[in-house]
Enzyme design. Structure first.
Site, short mmCIF file in Angstrom:
data_model
loop_
_atom_site.label_atom_id
_atom_site.label_comp_id
_atom_site.label_asym_id
_atom_site.label_seq_id
_atom_site.Cartn_x
_atom_site.Cartn_y
_atom_site.Cartn_z
N LYS A 96 -2.98 -7.56 8.26
CA LYS A 96 -1.93 -7.43 9.35
C LYS A 96 -2.11 -8.18 10.36
CE LYS A 96 -0.66 -2.59 8.36
NZ LYS A 96 -0.94 -1.25 8.38
N LYS B 292 7.58 -9.41 -6.17
CA LYS B 292 7.68 -7.96 -6.09
C LYS B 292 8.49 -7.43 -5.09
CE LYS B 292 4.28 -5.75 -3.20
NZ LYS B 292 3.34 -4.61 -3.75
N LYS C 112 9.75 -5.13 1.17
CA LYS C 112 11.09 -5.14 2.45
C LYS C 112 10.89 -6.53 3.24
CE LYS C 112 10.38 -2.18 5.99
NZ LYS C 112 10.40 -1.21 6.58
#
Ligand code: TRP
Length: 327
Positions: free
Chosen positions: A113, A192, A195
Protein backbone atom coordinates in the site's frame (compact mmCIF):
# COMPACT_ATOMS: atom_id res chain seq x y z
CA UNK A 1 -17.24 -27.50 16.64
CA UNK A 2 -14.79 -25.32 14.78
CA UNK A 3 -15.19 -21.64 15.37
CA UNK A 4 -14.76 -19.74 12.14
CA UNK A 5 -14.40 -15.99 12.00
CA UNK A 6 -13.86 -13.55 9.22
CA UNK A 7 -14.21 -9.84 8.56
CA UNK A 8 -15.41 -8.09 5.46
CA UNK A 9 -14.04 -4.68 4.58
CA UNK A 10 -16.69 -2.12 3.88
CA UNK A 11 -15.09 -0.34 1.00
CA UNK A 12 -17.10 -0.05 -2.16
CA UNK A 13 -19.43 -2.15 -4.27
CA UNK A 14 -18.74 -5.85 -4.53
CA UNK A 15 -17.90 -7.27 -7.93
CA UNK A 16 -17.64 -10.76 -9.38
CA UNK A 17 -13.99 -11.00 -8.33
CA UNK A 18 -15.01 -10.49 -4.69
CA UNK A 19 -17.92 -12.85 -5.11
CA UNK A 20 -16.02 -15.85 -6.42
CA UNK A 21 -12.83 -15.06 -4.50
CA UNK A 22 -14.38 -14.84 -1.07
CA UNK A 23 -18.08 -14.15 -0.60
CA UNK A 24 -19.48 -17.32 -2.13
CA UNK A 25 -17.08 -19.55 -0.20
CA UNK A 26 -17.68 -17.77 3.09
CA UNK A 27 -21.41 -18.31 2.76
CA UNK A 28 -20.89 -21.94 1.86
CA UNK A 29 -18.87 -22.43 5.06
CA UNK A 30 -21.83 -21.11 7.02
CA UNK A 31 -24.26 -23.34 5.20
CA UNK A 32 -22.24 -26.50 5.76
CA UNK A 33 -23.73 -26.30 9.23
CA UNK A 34 -20.78 -27.91 10.97
CA UNK A 35 -19.07 -24.64 11.93
CA UNK A 36 -19.82 -21.92 14.38
CA UNK A 37 -19.46 -18.76 12.30
CA UNK A 38 -18.66 -15.20 13.32
CA UNK A 39 -18.93 -12.78 10.40
CA UNK A 40 -18.47 -9.08 10.83
CA UNK A 41 -18.19 -5.87 8.86
CA UNK A 42 -14.67 -4.55 9.43
CA UNK A 43 -15.68 -0.93 9.29
CA UNK A 44 -12.98 0.37 11.64
CA UNK A 45 -10.36 -0.93 9.26
CA UNK A 46 -11.76 1.24 6.50
CA UNK A 47 -10.75 4.40 8.34
CA UNK A 48 -7.20 3.67 7.27
CA UNK A 49 -8.24 4.81 3.80
CA UNK A 50 -11.66 6.50 4.07
CA UNK A 51 -12.30 9.82 5.70
CA UNK A 52 -15.49 11.15 4.26
CA UNK A 53 -18.14 10.42 6.94
CA UNK A 54 -21.00 10.27 4.45
CA UNK A 55 -19.15 7.91 2.17
CA UNK A 56 -18.04 5.84 5.13
CA UNK A 57 -21.60 5.48 6.38
CA UNK A 58 -22.95 4.64 2.98
CA UNK A 59 -20.31 1.97 2.39
CA UNK A 60 -20.88 0.47 5.79
CA UNK A 61 -24.64 0.27 5.33
CA UNK A 62 -24.35 -1.12 1.84
CA UNK A 63 -21.88 -3.73 2.98
CA UNK A 64 -24.33 -4.96 5.63
CA UNK A 65 -27.07 -5.30 3.01
CA UNK A 66 -24.74 -6.94 0.48
CA UNK A 67 -23.73 -9.69 2.88
CA UNK A 68 -27.21 -10.29 4.21
CA UNK A 69 -28.69 -10.49 0.75
CA UNK A 70 -25.97 -12.76 -0.59
CA UNK A 71 -26.67 -15.28 2.12
CA UNK A 72 -25.22 -14.48 5.53
CA UNK A 73 -27.98 -15.77 7.76
CA UNK A 74 -28.14 -14.27 11.25
CA UNK A 75 -29.81 -17.45 12.45
CA UNK A 76 -26.78 -19.47 11.44
CA UNK A 77 -23.97 -16.97 12.05
CA UNK A 78 -23.20 -14.27 14.54
CA UNK A 79 -23.26 -11.23 12.26
CA UNK A 80 -22.16 -7.83 13.58
CA UNK A 81 -20.30 -4.62 12.97
CA UNK A 82 -16.79 -4.35 14.37
CA UNK A 83 -17.42 -0.75 15.47
CA UNK A 84 -20.34 -1.87 17.66
CA UNK A 85 -18.02 -3.85 19.90
CA UNK A 86 -15.79 -1.55 21.96
CA UNK A 87 -13.55 -4.38 23.07
CA UNK A 88 -11.89 -4.50 19.61
CA UNK A 89 -10.27 -1.10 20.04
CA UNK A 90 -9.34 -1.65 23.66
CA UNK A 91 -7.71 -4.98 23.02
CA UNK A 92 -5.87 -3.44 20.07
CA UNK A 93 -3.99 -1.10 22.42
CA UNK A 94 -3.17 -3.88 24.82
CA UNK A 95 -1.86 -6.00 21.97
CA UNK A 96 0.04 -3.14 20.35
CA UNK A 97 2.18 -3.04 23.44
CA UNK A 98 3.13 -6.69 22.86
CA UNK A 99 3.83 -6.27 19.15
CA UNK A 100 7.38 -5.65 17.97
CA UNK A 101 7.73 -2.95 15.29
CA UNK A 102 9.72 -5.42 13.21
CA UNK A 103 6.75 -7.76 12.94
CA UNK A 104 4.57 -5.03 11.45
CA UNK A 105 7.34 -3.76 9.22
CA UNK A 106 7.36 -7.12 7.49
CA UNK A 107 3.69 -6.92 6.46
CA UNK A 108 3.41 -7.26 2.66
CA UNK A 109 0.12 -5.50 2.56
CA UNK A 110 1.52 -2.41 4.31
CA UNK A 111 4.55 -2.37 2.08
CA UNK A 112 2.37 -2.73 -1.04
CA UNK A 113 0.00 0.00 0.00
CA UNK A 114 2.85 2.33 0.82
CA UNK A 115 4.53 1.57 -2.49
CA UNK A 116 1.27 2.47 -4.25
CA UNK A 117 1.49 5.89 -2.66
CA UNK A 118 -1.26 5.48 -0.03
CA UNK A 119 -0.71 7.84 2.83
CA UNK A 120 1.04 5.79 5.50
CA UNK A 121 -0.90 6.66 8.64
CA UNK A 122 -0.29 4.67 11.81
CA UNK A 123 -3.64 2.97 11.36
CA UNK A 124 -2.46 1.46 8.13
CA UNK A 125 0.75 0.33 9.82
CA UNK A 126 -0.99 -1.21 12.84
CA UNK A 127 -3.87 -2.63 10.80
CA UNK A 128 -2.78 -6.24 11.55
CA UNK A 129 -3.05 -5.64 15.30
CA UNK A 130 -6.67 -4.53 15.07
CA UNK A 131 -7.18 -7.63 12.98
CA UNK A 132 -5.51 -9.73 15.68
CA UNK A 133 -7.89 -8.25 18.26
CA UNK A 134 -10.84 -9.05 15.94
CA UNK A 135 -9.78 -12.67 15.85
CA UNK A 136 -8.47 -13.31 19.36
CA UNK A 137 -11.45 -11.85 21.21
CA UNK A 138 -13.62 -14.66 19.88
CA UNK A 139 -11.17 -17.55 20.27
CA UNK A 140 -11.51 -18.33 16.57
CA UNK A 141 -9.88 -21.56 15.41
CA UNK A 142 -10.01 -20.87 11.68
CA UNK A 143 -9.96 -17.65 9.75
CA UNK A 144 -10.99 -17.96 6.11
CA UNK A 145 -9.29 -15.27 4.06
CA UNK A 146 -7.97 -14.57 0.60
CA UNK A 147 -4.29 -15.20 -0.07
CA UNK A 148 -3.43 -11.55 0.51
CA UNK A 149 -4.61 -11.73 4.14
CA UNK A 150 -2.86 -14.93 5.14
CA UNK A 151 0.15 -13.14 6.59
CA UNK A 152 -2.11 -10.99 8.76
CA UNK A 153 -3.66 -14.08 10.35
CA UNK A 154 -0.21 -15.50 10.93
CA UNK A 155 0.69 -12.26 12.70
CA UNK A 156 -2.39 -12.60 14.91
CA UNK A 157 -1.14 -16.05 15.78
CA UNK A 158 2.35 -14.73 16.59
CA UNK A 159 0.91 -11.99 18.78
CA UNK A 160 -1.32 -14.49 20.60
CA UNK A 161 1.60 -16.81 21.17
CA UNK A 162 3.74 -14.02 22.53
CA UNK A 163 0.96 -12.94 24.89
CA UNK A 164 0.37 -16.50 26.07
CA UNK A 165 4.08 -17.03 26.71
CA UNK A 166 4.30 -13.96 28.84
CA UNK A 167 0.96 -13.85 30.67
CA UNK A 168 -0.09 -17.50 30.55
CA UNK A 169 -2.55 -19.37 28.33
CA UNK A 170 -5.15 -16.81 27.26
CA UNK A 171 -5.73 -16.91 23.53
CA UNK A 172 -6.61 -19.69 21.12
CA UNK A 173 -4.04 -19.72 18.31
CA UNK A 174 -5.92 -19.06 15.08
CA UNK A 175 -5.11 -20.68 11.77
CA UNK A 176 -5.56 -19.06 8.40
CA UNK A 177 -7.75 -21.03 6.03
CA UNK A 178 -6.80 -19.73 2.63
CA UNK A 179 -9.83 -19.83 0.43
CA UNK A 180 -9.32 -21.95 -2.60
CA UNK A 181 -8.07 -19.92 -5.45
CA UNK A 182 -10.88 -19.99 -7.96
CA UNK A 183 -8.16 -19.11 -10.46
CA UNK A 184 -7.99 -15.43 -10.98
CA UNK A 185 -11.35 -14.06 -11.96
CA UNK A 186 -10.84 -12.18 -15.20
CA UNK A 187 -12.23 -8.71 -15.71
CA UNK A 188 -13.80 -7.20 -18.83
CA UNK A 189 -10.39 -6.91 -20.48
CA UNK A 190 -9.06 -10.31 -19.44
CA UNK A 191 -6.73 -8.98 -16.71
CA UNK A 192 -7.51 -9.89 -13.10
CA UNK A 193 -10.82 -8.29 -12.11
CA UNK A 194 -9.97 -5.40 -9.84
CA UNK A 195 -11.33 -1.98 -9.00
CA UNK A 196 -7.96 -0.45 -9.69
CA UNK A 197 -8.01 -1.73 -13.28
CA UNK A 198 -11.51 -0.40 -13.92
CA UNK A 199 -12.59 -3.74 -15.41
CA UNK A 200 -15.15 -4.92 -12.86
CA UNK A 201 -18.66 -6.32 -13.16
CA UNK A 202 -20.66 -5.33 -10.09
CA UNK A 203 -22.99 -7.91 -8.55
CA UNK A 204 -25.77 -5.41 -7.95
CA UNK A 205 -25.42 -3.34 -11.11
CA UNK A 206 -28.64 -2.10 -12.73
CA UNK A 207 -29.94 -4.12 -15.62
CA UNK A 208 -28.82 -1.66 -18.30
CA UNK A 209 -25.36 -1.21 -16.77
CA UNK A 210 -24.85 -4.93 -16.37
CA UNK A 211 -25.93 -5.56 -19.96
CA UNK A 212 -23.60 -2.90 -21.26
CA UNK A 213 -20.69 -4.29 -19.27
CA UNK A 214 -21.27 -7.82 -20.43
CA UNK A 215 -21.58 -6.72 -24.04
CA UNK A 216 -18.19 -5.02 -23.62
CA UNK A 217 -16.29 -8.14 -22.50
CA UNK A 218 -13.26 -8.37 -24.72
CA UNK A 219 -13.35 -10.98 -27.49
CA UNK A 220 -11.21 -11.63 -30.53
CA UNK A 221 -12.29 -10.79 -34.05
CA UNK A 222 -13.19 -14.21 -35.44
CA UNK A 223 -16.05 -13.45 -37.85
CA UNK A 224 -19.57 -14.75 -37.36
CA UNK A 225 -20.11 -18.28 -38.63
CA UNK A 226 -16.53 -19.39 -37.97
CA UNK A 227 -15.55 -21.84 -35.28
CA UNK A 228 -14.72 -20.27 -31.88
CA UNK A 229 -12.39 -21.64 -29.23
CA UNK A 230 -14.26 -21.79 -25.91
CA UNK A 231 -11.00 -22.16 -23.99
CA UNK A 232 -9.77 -18.83 -25.24
CA UNK A 233 -13.05 -17.01 -24.74
CA UNK A 234 -13.62 -14.81 -21.69
CA UNK A 235 -17.36 -14.94 -22.17
CA UNK A 236 -17.25 -18.72 -22.08
CA UNK A 237 -15.17 -18.60 -18.90
CA UNK A 238 -17.98 -16.70 -17.23
CA UNK A 239 -20.53 -19.25 -18.48
CA UNK A 240 -18.43 -21.83 -16.65
CA UNK A 241 -18.14 -19.81 -13.45
CA UNK A 242 -21.90 -19.35 -13.33
CA UNK A 243 -22.39 -23.03 -14.12
CA UNK A 244 -24.49 -22.57 -17.20
CA UNK A 245 -26.68 -25.71 -17.28
CA UNK A 246 -26.29 -25.85 -21.07
CA UNK A 247 -22.54 -25.58 -21.09
CA UNK A 248 -21.96 -28.68 -23.22
CA UNK A 249 -24.33 -27.49 -25.94
CA UNK A 250 -22.82 -24.05 -25.85
CA UNK A 251 -19.36 -25.53 -26.26
CA UNK A 252 -20.52 -27.52 -29.26
CA UNK A 253 -22.02 -24.41 -30.83
CA UNK A 254 -18.78 -22.51 -30.29
CA UNK A 255 -16.82 -25.22 -32.03
CA UNK A 256 -19.25 -25.52 -34.91
CA UNK A 257 -19.39 -21.79 -35.34
CA UNK A 258 -23.17 -21.71 -34.90
CA UNK A 259 -23.07 -19.04 -32.22
CA UNK A 260 -21.36 -15.65 -32.26
CA UNK A 261 -19.90 -13.70 -29.35
CA UNK A 262 -22.88 -11.34 -29.33
CA UNK A 263 -25.34 -14.17 -28.68
CA UNK A 264 -23.11 -15.82 -26.16
CA UNK A 265 -22.93 -12.51 -24.28
CA UNK A 266 -26.71 -12.13 -24.33
CA UNK A 267 -27.11 -15.59 -22.85
CA UNK A 268 -24.47 -14.78 -20.27
CA UNK A 269 -26.31 -11.64 -19.27
CA UNK A 270 -29.51 -13.67 -18.70
CA UNK A 271 -27.59 -16.22 -16.67
CA UNK A 272 -25.96 -13.66 -14.37
CA UNK A 273 -29.13 -11.60 -14.04
CA UNK A 274 -31.06 -14.72 -12.94
CA UNK A 275 -28.27 -15.90 -10.66
CA UNK A 276 -28.41 -12.77 -8.53
CA UNK A 277 -32.16 -12.31 -8.72
CA UNK A 278 -32.90 -13.64 -5.21
CA UNK A 279 -30.07 -11.56 -3.75
CA UNK A 280 -31.32 -8.46 -5.58
CA UNK A 281 -34.82 -8.98 -4.28
CA UNK A 282 -33.66 -9.52 -0.71
CA UNK A 283 -31.46 -6.47 -0.91
CA UNK A 284 -34.34 -4.31 -2.17
CA UNK A 285 -36.55 -5.58 0.63
CA UNK A 286 -33.93 -4.98 3.31
CA UNK A 287 -33.24 -1.51 1.95
CA UNK A 288 -36.90 -0.71 2.67
CA UNK A 289 -36.84 -2.23 6.12
CA UNK A 290 -34.29 -0.43 8.24
CA UNK A 291 -36.02 -1.67 11.42
CA UNK A 292 -35.29 -5.26 10.49
CA UNK A 293 -31.67 -4.50 9.62
CA UNK A 294 -31.23 -2.66 12.90
CA UNK A 295 -32.72 -5.58 14.78
CA UNK A 296 -30.34 -8.00 13.09
CA UNK A 297 -27.34 -5.80 13.88
CA UNK A 298 -28.45 -5.29 17.45
CA UNK A 299 -28.89 -8.98 18.12
CA UNK A 300 -25.56 -9.77 16.48
CA UNK A 301 -23.81 -7.09 18.52
CA UNK A 302 -25.29 -8.39 21.75
CA UNK A 303 -24.09 -11.93 21.13
CA UNK A 304 -20.64 -10.80 20.00
CA UNK A 305 -20.25 -8.29 22.79
CA UNK A 306 -20.84 -10.86 25.50
CA UNK A 307 -18.06 -13.10 24.21
CA UNK A 308 -15.69 -10.22 23.52
CA UNK A 309 -16.18 -8.62 26.93
CA UNK A 310 -15.49 -11.88 28.66
CA UNK A 311 -12.22 -12.36 26.83
CA UNK A 312 -11.23 -8.75 27.40
CA UNK A 313 -11.88 -9.07 31.13
CA UNK A 314 -9.60 -12.08 31.22
CA UNK A 315 -6.86 -10.19 29.39
CA UNK A 316 -7.16 -7.15 31.67
CA UNK A 317 -6.94 -9.33 34.72
CA UNK A 318 -3.86 -11.14 33.42
CA UNK A 319 -2.16 -7.85 32.67
CA UNK A 320 -2.85 -6.55 36.15
CA UNK A 321 -5.68 -4.21 35.24
CA UNK A 322 -8.47 -4.36 37.75
CA UNK A 323 -11.16 -1.78 38.37
CA UNK A 324 -12.56 -2.92 41.69
CA UNK A 325 -13.28 0.67 42.81
CA UNK A 326 -15.65 1.02 39.88
CA UNK A 327 -17.86 -1.92 40.74
N1 TRP B 1 -8.34 -7.29 6.41
C1 TRP B 1 -9.38 -8.13 5.91
C2 TRP B 1 -9.58 -7.88 4.42
O1 TRP B 1 -9.14 -6.87 3.92
C3 TRP B 1 -10.67 -7.88 6.65
C4 TRP B 1 -10.56 -8.24 8.10
C5 TRP B 1 -10.54 -7.38 9.16
C6 TRP B 1 -10.48 -9.55 8.63
N2 TRP B 1 -10.44 -8.08 10.32
C7 TRP B 1 -10.41 -9.40 10.05
C8 TRP B 1 -10.44 -10.82 8.05
C9 TRP B 1 -10.29 -10.50 10.89
C10 TRP B 1 -10.34 -11.93 8.90
C11 TRP B 1 -10.25 -11.76 10.30
O2 TRP B 1 -10.16 -8.67 3.74
Amino acid sequence: MTRILTGMQSSGTPHLGNYFGMMKQTIELQNEGKNECFYFIADLHSFTTQRDPEEFKKNQETCVLDWLSLGVDPKKSVFYRQSDIRAHTELTWLLLCQTPMGLLERAHSYKDKKAKGLEANSGLFTYPVLMAADILLYSANKVPVGKDQKQHVEMARDIAQKFNNHYGETFVLPEPQVLKDVETIPGLDGQKMSKSYGNTIEIFADEAVLKKKIMSIKTDSVPLGKSLDPKKCLVFRFHELFQNPNLKELEAKYKKGTIGYGDSKKQLFDLIWEHFKPARETKAKLAQDSKLVEKILKEGAEKANKIAEQKLAEVREKMGLTSKHLV
